[in-house]
Design a protein around this motif. Sequence first.
Motif, PDB file in Angstrom:
ATOM      1  N   ALA A  30       0.648   4.083  -2.939  1.00 37.94           N
ATOM      2  CA  ALA A  30       0.352   5.491  -2.671  1.00 37.94           C
ATOM      3  C   ALA A  30       1.434   6.403  -3.236  1.00 37.94           C
ATOM      4  CB  ALA A  30       0.212   5.711  -1.161  1.00 37.94           C
ATOM      5  N   SER A  42       1.608   8.787   6.119  1.00 35.34           N
ATOM      6  CA  SER A  42       0.907   7.533   5.875  1.00 35.34           C
ATOM      7  C   SER A  42       0.489   7.443   4.406  1.00 35.34           C
ATOM      8  CB  SER A  42      -0.336   7.441   6.763  1.00 35.34           C
ATOM      9  OG  SER A  42      -1.294   8.425   6.363  1.00 35.34           O
ATOM     10  N   GLU A  93       0.829  -1.211   0.000  1.00 30.72           N
ATOM     11  CA  GLU A  93       0.000   0.000   0.000  1.00 30.72           C
ATOM     12  C   GLU A  93       0.861   1.259   0.000  1.00 30.72           C
ATOM     13  OE1 GLU A  93      -3.287   0.200  -0.442  1.00 30.72           O
ATOM     14  OE2 GLU A  93      -3.099  -1.963  -0.778  1.00 30.72           O
ATOM     15  N   GLN A  94       1.977   1.236   0.718  1.00 30.97           N
ATOM     16  CA  GLN A  94       2.871   2.398   0.724  1.00 30.97           C
ATOM     17  C   GLN A  94       3.405   2.676  -0.676  1.00 30.97           C
ATOM     18  OE1 GLN A  94       2.648   0.121   3.049  1.00 30.97           O
ATOM     19  NE2 GLN A  94       3.361   0.804   5.061  1.00 30.97           N
ATOM     20  N   GLY A  99      -2.393   7.204   3.256  1.00 27.08           N
ATOM     21  CA  GLY A  99      -3.552   8.070   3.070  1.00 27.08           C
ATOM     22  C   GLY A  99      -3.205   9.543   2.990  1.00 27.08           C
ATOM     23  N   ASP A 100      -2.108   9.951   3.637  1.00 27.09           N
ATOM     24  CA  ASP A 100      -1.719  11.364   3.646  1.00 27.09           C
ATOM     25  C   ASP A 100      -0.824  11.746   2.473  1.00 27.09           C
ATOM     26  OD1 ASP A 100      -3.154  12.048   5.875  1.00 27.09           O
ATOM     27  OD2 ASP A 100      -1.489  11.755   7.284  1.00 27.09           O
ATOM     28  N   GLN A 101      -0.350  10.769   1.718  1.00 28.40           N
ATOM     29  CA  GLN A 101       0.497  11.088   0.566  1.00 28.40           C
ATOM     30  C   GLN A 101      -0.269  11.947  -0.448  1.00 28.40           C
ATOM     31  OE1 GLN A 101       3.661  10.582   0.194  1.00 28.40           O
ATOM     32  NE2 GLN A 101       4.279   8.757   1.323  1.00 28.40           N
ATOM     33  N   GLU A 102      -1.506  11.599  -0.684  1.00 34.36           N
ATOM     34  CA  GLU A 102      -2.309  12.346  -1.656  1.00 34.36           C
ATOM     35  C   GLU A 102      -2.569  13.771  -1.185  1.00 34.36           C
ATOM     36  OE1 GLU A 102      -6.422  11.813  -4.288  1.00 34.36           O
ATOM     37  OE2 GLU A 102      -5.775  10.254  -2.894  1.00 34.36           O
TER      38      GLU A 102
END
Length: 328
Positions: A88, A300, A84-85, A302-305
């Motif tokens: 992203a 995280s 997932e990392q 989720g915070d990359q975007e």
Amino acid sequence: MALKRAWCLRFMLCVSSFLCLILLWSQLSPLFGEDRFHLTRPVSSSPKEGVDFSLLFSEDLGEPQCQDHSVLLILVTSHPSHIEQRKAIRKTWASPMEGAAYPWQVVFLIGRTLDAELDWHIHKEDAEHRDILMGNYVDTYRNLSLKVMHGMKWVADRCHPQYILKTDDDCFVNTDRLPASLALHSPAKTGLYVGSVFPREKRKVIRDPSSKWYVSQHIFPPDIYPPYASGIGYILSLDAVISVLKMAEGTPPIPVEDAYIGILAERAGISLLSSSRFTKYNMKWSVCNYRYLMVIHRVSPGDQELAQKNVLRARTECTRKAEVAHWH
């Protein structure tokens, strides 16, 4: 009689199983090793020897293709299970923008896994993206120095970018600004080693054998590491990478990857430049901070975007502020 035959069959089964385990271990022992690295010792026949780069390369996966005339090549250390990392990162800061004036490339560094299903997923992932460099060592924390040495050796031998950034898969890299900043504003085109430097009190060598950061005095006698940049992200010019690799041939690796780079840089006579543009903490930065920061830790998937959106917003919302052209 039947009982005796059953006992004999059970005995033979146990012996066969034992012999199979020995055979399996003999095949895996070059990857594991023994003593100070707790079954993940660097591939070296003696603790006083340096890195044998020829043993780090694996033919299990094909190598990524180097991009021509790159200003920057970003090496991202990633655990095999961090699918997932990587996903992203590919969707955000690793996605090249069309017509980029200063070309750059992202490659993920991964070691071997003994999980057959996970290994299958990695092969599938690489077939789709062709951005994974797999090394011939078990992917453990204490082999992180080998992973970085492998990546740098591959870059130096195959790709020849002007600069290399090493970072981790829980970091955000400002690829909207970093390549251009290096091409236009870097004060040093050669001999560059820059990142977030640890103070002296944070550079004490850990002597506790139960710690994953343990280093014996036999391997590294001083009690304080030389100045080094945090592994969240540091940049080396290509000539500095080549010098560091040369020093590694005669310097035993330690399981503290960023400190190991600092040791090699000091022995190569390369000065370390401290920069606050590499931050070890994710402080929920404002949009305009993204005109200054180059690497942010603890981001995280989720915070990359969100971070990437802030980079794009900073292009238009923060233009009244002068462009920062220095590292400090």
